[in-house]
Design an enzyme around this catalytic site. Structure first.
Site, PDB file in Angstrom:
ATOM      1  N   HIS A  99      74.261  36.809  -9.812  1.00 24.29           N
ATOM      2  CA  HIS A  99      74.413  35.351  -9.717  1.00 24.29           C
ATOM      3  C   HIS A  99      73.165  34.820  -9.012  1.00 24.29           C
ATOM      4  O   HIS A  99      73.139  34.611  -7.806  1.00 24.29           O
ATOM      5  CB  HIS A  99      75.677  34.972  -8.949  1.00 24.29           C
ATOM      6  CG  HIS A  99      75.769  33.492  -8.700  1.00 24.29           C
ATOM      7  ND1 HIS A  99      75.819  32.588  -9.734  1.00 24.29           N
ATOM      8  CD2 HIS A  99      75.770  32.765  -7.559  1.00 24.29           C
ATOM      9  CE1 HIS A  99      75.862  31.357  -9.224  1.00 24.29           C
ATOM     10  NE2 HIS A  99      75.828  31.442  -7.906  1.00 24.29           N
ATOM     11  N   GLY A 112      84.043  23.770   4.466  1.00 27.19           N
ATOM     12  CA  GLY A 112      82.786  23.451   3.781  1.00 27.19           C
ATOM     13  C   GLY A 112      83.029  22.689   2.491  1.00 27.19           C
ATOM     14  O   GLY A 112      84.171  22.420   2.105  1.00 27.19           O
ATOM     15  N   ARG A 146      64.007  35.528   1.708  1.00 25.38           N
ATOM     16  CA  ARG A 146      65.236  36.031   1.080  1.00 25.38           C
ATOM     17  C   ARG A 146      65.788  37.246   1.825  1.00 25.38           C
ATOM     18  O   ARG A 146      66.991  37.402   1.990  1.00 25.38           O
ATOM     19  CB  ARG A 146      64.954  36.363  -0.389  1.00 25.38           C
ATOM     20  CG  ARG A 146      66.217  36.729  -1.168  1.00 25.38           C
ATOM     21  CD  ARG A 146      65.935  36.856  -2.653  1.00 25.38           C
ATOM     22  NE  ARG A 146      67.102  37.347  -3.360  1.00 25.38           N
ATOM     23  CZ  ARG A 146      68.123  36.600  -3.760  1.00 25.38           C
ATOM     24  NH1 ARG A 146      68.128  35.314  -3.495  1.00 25.38           N
ATOM     25  NH2 ARG A 146      69.147  37.128  -4.402  1.00 25.38           N
ATOM     26  N   ILE A 153      82.578  23.513  -0.740  1.00 30.64           N
ATOM     27  CA  ILE A 153      83.328  24.220  -1.792  1.00 30.64           C
ATOM     28  C   ILE A 153      84.786  24.382  -1.365  1.00 30.64           C
ATOM     29  O   ILE A 153      85.705  24.138  -2.151  1.00 30.64           O
ATOM     30  CB  ILE A 153      82.688  25.585  -2.122  1.00 30.64           C
ATOM     31  CG1 ILE A 153      81.283  25.395  -2.710  1.00 30.64           C
ATOM     32  CG2 ILE A 153      83.564  26.376  -3.102  1.00 30.64           C
ATOM     33  CD1 ILE A 153      80.492  26.681  -2.870  1.00 30.64           C
TER      34      ILE A 153
END
Length: 328
Positions: free
Chosen positions: A189, A14, A100, A16
């Site tokens: 986060h 990916g 979510r 990142i």
């Protein structure tokens, strides 16, 4: 040369992962005297595995002196085998129309399986950093799914928020980021996290003497830091990748090699400090030495700060409640 270190990275092909792997292989995470074996995990589909093979080819072509070997796999038991460190980067992104709570459920399945695999095959002192969102709750799920491992060694990444806050203060003060110390990011986060510069110093001088402006704090600083990820997506069309990888390097390097007395922010299991329920993965100020971290204790929490800390805590409690039934 120091002893070899095995590093597992999930979501390795990916964005990142691609920004992260080359820097690990160059020695930026574990030091320039520590050879590494990269153990890379990707999804078991043809496209992801082909992309991962391409990343491995590029790593080979860099001829990194410290890169002692590579493993590419779709099997967590192979990726985590004897791992000294595990960076759990891969997670299910939020799709169109996805609530979510649906995202939490999808990721709970992933991190339950990865926690169980770590429990089964990783080194008993493995150090785990969860980068994939929702990072705090994903780290909690992995920790709870690995009952034979040290729960203190499951952490979530708040270093990106910390670095974003540092940069905003640096710009406001006209001071280099290296001269700013004792900054904290509390909590989750997520946009509810609370960047707190009440104890921070620049060149040894308290920042609140230079920025005695609660309106700027509440209306500019905190919202800018908390919404920075969304601003980058809007500008770039993609989420933060290089800055997230950089934060992961910072987090692991300081944890493993020591912060030299400096405060850093890590998402770690609470020991009950500051009224945060024990075991909840929460952003705290910590110092690190000899591969272990210690939460900075007994800082006064004023009314303004308590409001923000309570808000981010409530969000984490809600997340935890929604996935508790999935845990063993």
């Amino acid at each position: 040369m120091k002893a070899l270190v095995r590093v597992a990275v999930t979501g390795a092909a990916g964005q990142i992962g691609y920004s992260l792997l080359f820097r690990i292989a160059a020695g930026e995470m574990f030091g320039k005297d520590r050879p590494v074996i990269l153990q890379m995990l990707e999804l078991p589909d043809e496209k992801a595995q082909a992309a991962l093979k391409g990343v491995m080819m590029e790593l080979e072509d860099c001829a990194f002196p410290l890169l002692a070997g590579m493993v590419v796999t779709d099997n967590p038991d192979i990726a985590f085998k004897d791992a000294d460190a595990a960076l759990l980067v891969g997670s299910r992104p939020r799709g169109p129309g996805m609530e979510r709570k649906d995202l939490l459920m999808e990721n709970a399945k992933i991190f339950t399986a990865q926690g169980a695999a770590l429990n089964k095959v990783a080194r008993r002192d493995v150090k785990v950093l969860v980068v994939g969102n929702p990072a705090n709750t994903n780290a909690y799920i992995a920790m709870k799914s690995a009952p034979d491992l040290n729960p203190k060694h499951f952490t979530a990444m708040l270093r990106l928020d910390h670095n974003r806050a540092l940069s905003q203060l640096s710009t406001k003060l006209g001071k280099p980021v290296a001269n700013i110390e004792k900054l904290i990011v509390w909590g989750n986060h997520s946009p509810t996290m609370y960047p707190d510069y009440r104890f921070a110093t620049a060149d040894g001088t308290p920042i609140i003497e230079a920025i005695n402006d609660q309106a700027w704090n509440a209306n500019s600083f905190i919202p800018t830091v908390s919404k920075r990820g969304a601003a980058i997506i809007e500008a770039r069309g993609l989420s933060s990748a290089a800055s997230a990888a950089n934060a992961a390097i910072d987090h692991m390097r300081d944890w493993l090699l020591g912060s030299n007395g400096k405060w850093i922010t890590m998402g770690v299991p609470s020991d009950g400090s500051y009224g945060i329920p024990e075991g909840m993965i929460f952003g705290f100020p910590v110092t690190t030495t000899n591969g272990e971290y210690s939460i900075v204790k007994d800082l006064p929490i004023d009314t303004f700060s308590k409001t923000y800390i309570d808000k981010t805590l409530a969000e984490l409690e809600e997340e935890r409640a929604s996935i508790t039934h999935l845990l063993r």
